[in-house]
Structures are given as C-alpha cells and as structure tokens.
Enzyme design. Structure first.
Site, PDB file in Angstrom:
ATOM      1  N   CYS A  80      -0.337  21.976   8.418  1.00 10.79           N
ATOM      2  CA  CYS A  80      -1.189  21.076   9.204  1.00 10.79           C
ATOM      3  C   CYS A  80      -2.079  20.178   8.360  1.00 10.79           C
ATOM      4  O   CYS A  80      -2.741  19.289   8.899  1.00 10.79           O
ATOM      5  CB  CYS A  80      -2.049  21.889  10.168  1.00 10.79           C
ATOM      6  SG  CYS A  80      -1.083  22.966  11.247  1.00 10.79           S
ATOM      7  N   CYS A 400      -7.604  24.048   9.203  1.00  7.57           N
ATOM      8  CA  CYS A 400      -6.836  25.218   8.812  1.00  7.57           C
ATOM      9  C   CYS A 400      -5.367  24.806   8.730  1.00  7.57           C
ATOM     10  O   CYS A 400      -4.988  23.732   9.172  1.00  7.57           O
ATOM     11  CB  CYS A 400      -7.003  26.333   9.838  1.00  7.57           C
ATOM     12  SG  CYS A 400      -6.529  25.830  11.525  1.00  7.57           S
TER      13      CYS A 400
END
Length: 416
Positions: A80, A400
């Site tokens: 991500c 994250c």
C-alpha cells in the site's frame, strides 16, 4: 552533501475502470503543469498486482502518455506504500545528482486482476509445450482432471501468515477495544468529509476519463455517506459472526492512478514554476506482520518527527491511509499509550494521537477508495493542498502496508 529539500508540484488522481489508468494520469499531469516532456529525466511508478504483459508498467505508461522513449522508467512495489516508495526513490535520484526532474506515481487495476490457472494445470501446459511426440502429448493429456481447471484467485492475504488483512484488522480492533460503533462512526465521518470536500470543489486533482462503452468519470465515485442505522445492519465481513469489521468501515478496492512532478527547488524556480510544497523528511518502518500488521503509522510517526525536529503540535494537517476504521482507531490508541511506547517501541513516552480536527479533513481511503499502488501520492497531495487552503505549514502523511511495513513523511508548505 547538497540540500535535501525537494519540491512537489501538481498531482492528478482518478478512480475509474479502464485498461491502463497509468497512461492518462501522467498525461493529465503534463497538461496541468505544461512541463516539456523532454526535461523529465526519470519516471517511477508503484503497483502491487502486476500484469505480466506490463510488468514494468511505469515504462508502458510513460510511452503511452507521450514521454520520450529516451526517458528511463522503472516500477516499484511495496504494497500500500508503493507510490510512497516511487516518490522517495525519485527524491534519492535527485539527491544523488542523477536527475533534476522526476515523475513519480502509482497505479492499480482492481477490476481486471490476473487470475492464474491451478498449479497442476500450469505444469501440464508447460509439459505439453515441451513434449516432442504425439505419444508424449497424449500421455500428458490422459492425466488431465477436471479439478485442474480450478483457478487460483488473488486474495488480500499475508504470504507469511496466510491471514487476510481484514481478519487482521478485526483482531487489531479487538485487541485495542475498538467497538463496532466506533468504527462505523469513523467511517461515516470519512464519507461525510469527503462529500463536503467534493461539493466545495476541493478534490480538484481528478483527471476526467472516458471509460470505453460508458460515461466519463469526472470525480471519485465511491463517496456514499450513509447512516449509522444502515451501517449497523451489515454483517461482519471477516470474523463471523462476532467480528466488527464490515464492508462499510473498510476501504473499498478500486481502479486508480496518481502522478506527481518532483524537482529540486532551484530547477523548479529556474523553469518558472510556482511550487506547492517541500518534502521535509521521510522514514520507512517494519514490524511483526502477524499482530502488528497495520500499526505502521504508530511506529513511523515519532521517527519522522524526530528526524524533522518537530512535534505533533507542529503538524497542521494529518493525512493517514484509512485501510479500515478499526486500523485508524487502533493506531490512535497505540500512539496515545505510554505503555505501548515503552513495551513495544522501546520509547520512554507516547507520541500522542492526532487531533481529529486536523485529521483527514477531506476524507480518506474509506471514502475515496484504495487503489493499492496509487494511494501514496493522493495522501501527499491531499496534505499539500490542505496546507495551501488552510494556511498551515507542516503536514504529516502516514500509512501501513502489507508485510507489517509502514511509512511516514513530512510535507512543508512552500512560502507564498
């Protein structure tokens, strides 16, 4: 060593269903900035679910967008935070004197992910290709079974633990005592703020795109403010029947691409550009992918603040990736806990949680969607645009990522 402050200029972001979102995004960037194509020294894109035909999607996107075939391009992947890695890789190229002008971004095409044949089917097809006689081919075909046709579907799961990210988010929410109502309320906040920002014309980085056979996408189309009553009717999506993570309080997967123009300050001013913001500093972190998979912002935030010589009170705009409501709220609790800081992070005191009045004020991944490889640029540009609009000086971006990794960076508004 030379100055390590670099400049971010206009970015573009889109969420639409198309074959190669990465092509139209840098093309939109060129149109908005009027940067000559031949001054771009390097192009870097992030992506997660790679298509084998375009494994170096940065190069294909650059050629499709009309950049010079003499401009090198490569693709990075870091789950991500792939676009964040693209941006900071570009900064490294500028810092080392290799480049003056870099285009960085990311892309994800969630509506057409590669689906593989089963391992048995793949092996048989490869063996058939190697077979030299009809007898060898017939022998191989005789071993075919119908279950060979079962496809291998991609899953948002950890390779090291085999756990889906949603399952991990549910466990994290339980570990930090984040209730279902808390998660639904936060998700409603994200959608409501995104709708308000969109109505006020603040989400202005979107590049319109004509989807073949469909209408032109002109704005993010996943913003759907609901009600707590409607959200409460949804069943748990991962841990059933008692989990608290649902479709309503999770980020949705979407197609999208982002692109950003990065230069050294001297170069930008020499070319007559009006800067948007500086990149002040950044860090990457990693921790246990099983129990701390989604706590990257907690670990990265104090480190990037220390590197930049700042504190939480200096930050005017926070932009965190919203993978799940529970993930955001669990990070808030971890960041605001001296016990967690001392026992898990080796720190004497907590860093403190971001004040909500400064946090993701124009919506986030819960409401705008999460094309894995593209989200990082959106976060940075949201921080830069908010600083310009709100008159702040410093923005903090954090996210994250799969594998228990995380990232944070400081964005500083360029003086007007």
């Amino acid at each position: 060593m030379g100055p390590q402050i670099f400049l971010f200029l206009s970015s573009s972001f889109e969420t639409s269903k198309l074959f190669l979102p990465a092509t139209s995004c840098p093309r939109g960037l060129l149109h908005r900035t009027n940067v000559p194509k031949d001054v771009v020294d390097y192009i870097i894109f992030g992506t997660v679910i790679q298509e084998v035909k375009t494994s170096n999607v940065a190069r294909e996107a650059a050629l499709g967008a009309g950049f010079s075939d003499k401009t090198p391009a490569h693709t990075v992947t870091m789950a991500c935070i792939s676009a964040n890695q693209a941006m900071t890789t570009g900064v490294g190229l500028i810092a080392s004197g290799q480049c003056d002008v870099v285009v960085a971004g990311g892309v994800e095409l969630m509506s057409d992910v590669p689906i593989r044949h089963s391992r048995k089917m793949r092996k048989m097809l490869l063996d058939l290709n190697k077979a030299k006689t009809l007898g060898q081919r017939l022998s191989l075909i005789s071993k075919f079974r119908l279950n060979f046709l079962s496809p291998e579907l991609p899953a948002v799961a950890e390779f090291s633990t085999s756990e889906t990210m949603g399952h991990s988010a549910d466990r994290l929410a339980a570990a930090f005592a984040v209730s279902r109502l808390d998660q639904d309320e936060y998700a409603l906040r994200s959608h409501s703020l995104a709708k308000k920002a969109q109505d006020e014309g603040l989400l202005s980085d979107v590049v319109p795109f004509k989807v073949p056979g469909k209408d032109t996408v002109t704005k993010d189309n996943g913003i759907r403010p609901s009600s707590l009553e409607q959200m409460a009717k949804l069943k748990p999506a991962f841990i059933k029947p008692y989990g608290t993570v649902t479709a309503a309080n999770s980020s949705f997967l979407t197609d999208g691409a982002s692109a950003m123009l990065i230069m050294a300050e001297e170069k930008a001013l020499a070319m007559g550009y009006k800067p948007k913001a500086y990149l002040r500093d950044f860090v990457y972190v990693s921790q246990d992918p099983k129990d701390q998979l989604l706590l990257g912002p907690t670990y990265a935030t104090p480190k990037v603040l220390e590197r930049a010589g700042l504190t939480m009170t200096d930050i005017d705009a926070f932009e965190f990736h919203e993978a799940f409501s529970g993930q955001i709220l669990a990070n808030f609790k971890a960041m605001d806990s001296d016990w967690f800081a001392q026992n898990y992070m080796g720190r004497k005191t907590k860093v403190g949680s971001p004040p909500l009045e400064k946090f993701n004020n124009w919506g986030g991944s819960l409401s705008l969607g999460h094309p894995f490889g593209a989200t990082g640029c959106r976060l940075v540009m949201a921080a830069a645009n908010r600083l310009r609009k709100e008159g702040g000086q410093y923005g903090l971006v954090a996210a994250c990522a799969a594998g228990g990794q995380g990232h944070a960076m400081i964005v500083e508004a360029y003086p007007k």
